[in-house]
Motif scaffolding. Structure first.
Motif, PDB file in Angstrom:
ATOM      1  N   THR A  10     -25.554 -37.138  -5.324  1.00 38.42           N
ATOM      2  CA  THR A  10     -25.881 -37.537  -6.692  1.00 38.42           C
ATOM      3  C   THR A  10     -25.744 -39.050  -6.835  1.00 38.42           C
ATOM      4  N   ALA A  11     -26.392 -39.589  -7.839  1.00 43.18           N
ATOM      5  CA  ALA A  11     -26.303 -41.024  -8.109  1.00 43.18           C
ATOM      6  C   ALA A  11     -24.869 -41.406  -8.481  1.00 43.18           C
ATOM      7  N   LYS A  12     -24.187 -40.530  -9.203  1.00 43.85           N
ATOM      8  CA  LYS A  12     -22.807 -40.814  -9.628  1.00 43.85           C
ATOM      9  C   LYS A  12     -21.885 -40.960  -8.411  1.00 43.85           C
ATOM     10  N   ILE A  13     -22.003 -40.068  -7.460  1.00 46.21           N
ATOM     11  CA  ILE A  13     -21.184 -40.143  -6.250  1.00 46.21           C
ATOM     12  C   ILE A  13     -21.542 -41.384  -5.447  1.00 46.21           C
ATOM     13  N   ALA A  14     -22.828 -41.675  -5.337  1.00 47.07           N
ATOM     14  CA  ALA A  14     -23.271 -42.861  -4.607  1.00 47.07           C
ATOM     15  C   ALA A  14     -22.682 -44.129  -5.215  1.00 47.07           C
ATOM     16  N   GLU A  15     -22.702 -44.231  -6.516  1.00 43.89           N
ATOM     17  CA  GLU A  15     -22.162 -45.418  -7.183  1.00 43.89           C
ATOM     18  C   GLU A  15     -20.648 -45.502  -7.043  1.00 43.89           C
ATOM     19  N   ARG A  16     -19.972 -44.371  -7.069  1.00 43.10           N
ATOM     20  CA  ARG A  16     -18.518 -44.367  -6.901  1.00 43.10           C
ATOM     21  C   ARG A  16     -18.136 -44.862  -5.504  1.00 43.10           C
ATOM     22  N   VAL A  28     -22.634 -53.457   0.323  1.00 45.94           N
ATOM     23  CA  VAL A  28     -23.116 -52.079   0.253  1.00 45.94           C
ATOM     24  C   VAL A  28     -24.436 -52.034  -0.503  1.00 45.94           C
ATOM     25  N   GLN A  29     -25.366 -51.222  -0.001  1.00 46.99           N
ATOM     26  CA  GLN A  29     -26.618 -50.954  -0.704  1.00 46.99           C
ATOM     27  C   GLN A  29     -26.701 -49.451  -0.966  1.00 46.99           C
ATOM     28  N   VAL A  30     -27.264 -49.093  -2.108  1.00 47.94           N
ATOM     29  CA  VAL A  30     -27.559 -47.686  -2.411  1.00 47.94           C
ATOM     30  C   VAL A  30     -29.058 -47.595  -2.614  1.00 47.94           C
ATOM     31  N   ARG A  31     -29.679 -46.628  -1.946  1.00 49.53           N
ATOM     32  CA  ARG A  31     -31.128 -46.472  -2.058  1.00 49.53           C
ATOM     33  C   ARG A  31     -31.473 -45.001  -2.243  1.00 49.53           C
ATOM     34  N   ALA A  32     -32.268 -44.718  -3.258  1.00 48.80           N
ATOM     35  CA  ALA A  32     -32.723 -43.340  -3.485  1.00 48.80           C
ATOM     36  C   ALA A  32     -33.691 -42.966  -2.375  1.00 48.80           C
ATOM     37  N   ILE A  33     -33.466 -41.807  -1.767  1.00 45.67           N
ATOM     38  CA  ILE A  33     -34.367 -41.396  -0.689  1.00 45.67           C
ATOM     39  C   ILE A  33     -35.197 -40.182  -1.044  1.00 45.67           C
ATOM     40  N   ASP A  34     -34.695 -39.352  -1.944  1.00 49.96           N
ATOM     41  CA  ASP A  34     -35.448 -38.172  -2.342  1.00 49.96           C
ATOM     42  C   ASP A  34     -35.042 -37.796  -3.759  1.00 49.96           C
ATOM     43  N   LEU A  35     -35.785 -38.281  -4.712  1.00 58.14           N
ATOM     44  CA  LEU A  35     -35.417 -38.042  -6.106  1.00 58.14           C
ATOM     45  C   LEU A  35     -35.528 -36.577  -6.493  1.00 58.14           C
ATOM     46  N   SER A  36     -36.416 -35.831  -5.839  1.00 57.94           N
ATOM     47  CA  SER A  36     -36.529 -34.413  -6.173  1.00 57.94           C
ATOM     48  C   SER A  36     -35.276 -33.647  -5.748  1.00 57.94           C
ATOM     49  N   LYS A  37     -34.627 -34.101  -4.683  1.00 55.13           N
ATOM     50  CA  LYS A  37     -33.365 -33.489  -4.244  1.00 55.13           C
ATOM     51  C   LYS A  37     -32.169 -34.307  -4.701  1.00 55.13           C
ATOM     52  N   ASN A  38     -32.447 -35.435  -5.353  1.00 54.93           N
ATOM     53  CA  ASN A  38     -31.397 -36.302  -5.880  1.00 54.93           C
ATOM     54  C   ASN A  38     -30.454 -36.780  -4.772  1.00 54.93           C
ATOM     55  N   GLN A  39     -31.024 -37.381  -3.707  1.00 57.04           N
ATOM     56  CA  GLN A  39     -30.226 -37.869  -2.582  1.00 57.04           C
ATOM     57  C   GLN A  39     -30.303 -39.388  -2.505  1.00 57.04           C
ATOM     58  N   PHE A  40     -29.160 -39.987  -2.144  1.00 62.77           N
ATOM     59  CA  PHE A  40     -29.064 -41.437  -2.102  1.00 62.77           C
ATOM     60  C   PHE A  40     -28.380 -41.896  -0.820  1.00 62.77           C
ATOM     61  N   GLU A  41     -28.996 -42.849  -0.124  1.00 63.81           N
ATOM     62  CA  GLU A  41     -28.399 -43.431   1.069  1.00 63.81           C
ATOM     63  C   GLU A  41     -27.372 -44.483   0.680  1.00 63.81           C
ATOM     64  N   ILE A  42     -26.244 -44.478   1.364  1.00 65.00           N
ATOM     65  CA  ILE A  42     -25.271 -45.557   1.257  1.00 65.00           C
ATOM     66  C   ILE A  42     -25.439 -46.341   2.549  1.00 65.00           C
TER      67      ILE A  42
END
Length: 62
Positions: A10-16, A28-42
């Motif tokens: 989730t975006a919340k976990i990624a930001e934390r 650190v960079q956070v990048r959305a990789i699959d918005l339909s599955k709501n996944q974010f790369e750290i």
């Protein structure tokens, strides 16, 4: 070069995670990789990988 160290569900976990790693002094960079599955790369610089992994493990296992 940036390296993916974690895929956050989730975006919340990624930001934390980003906030905690930034507080420890890492870039650190956070990048959305699959918005339909709501996944974010750290991502972090390759040269900081080992140090970041230790801190990330302590963050995830709290």
């Amino acid at each position: 070069m940036w390296t993916v160290i974690y895929i956050a569900p989730t975006a919340k976990i990624a930001e934390r995670i980003k906030q905690k790693l930034t507080e420890e002094g890492f870039l650190v960079q956070v990048r959305a990789i699959d918005l339909s599955k709501n996944q974010f790369e750290i991502r972090v610089p390759e040269g900081e990988l080992e140090e970041v992994q230790e801190v990330l493990n302590s963050i995830l296992h709290r």
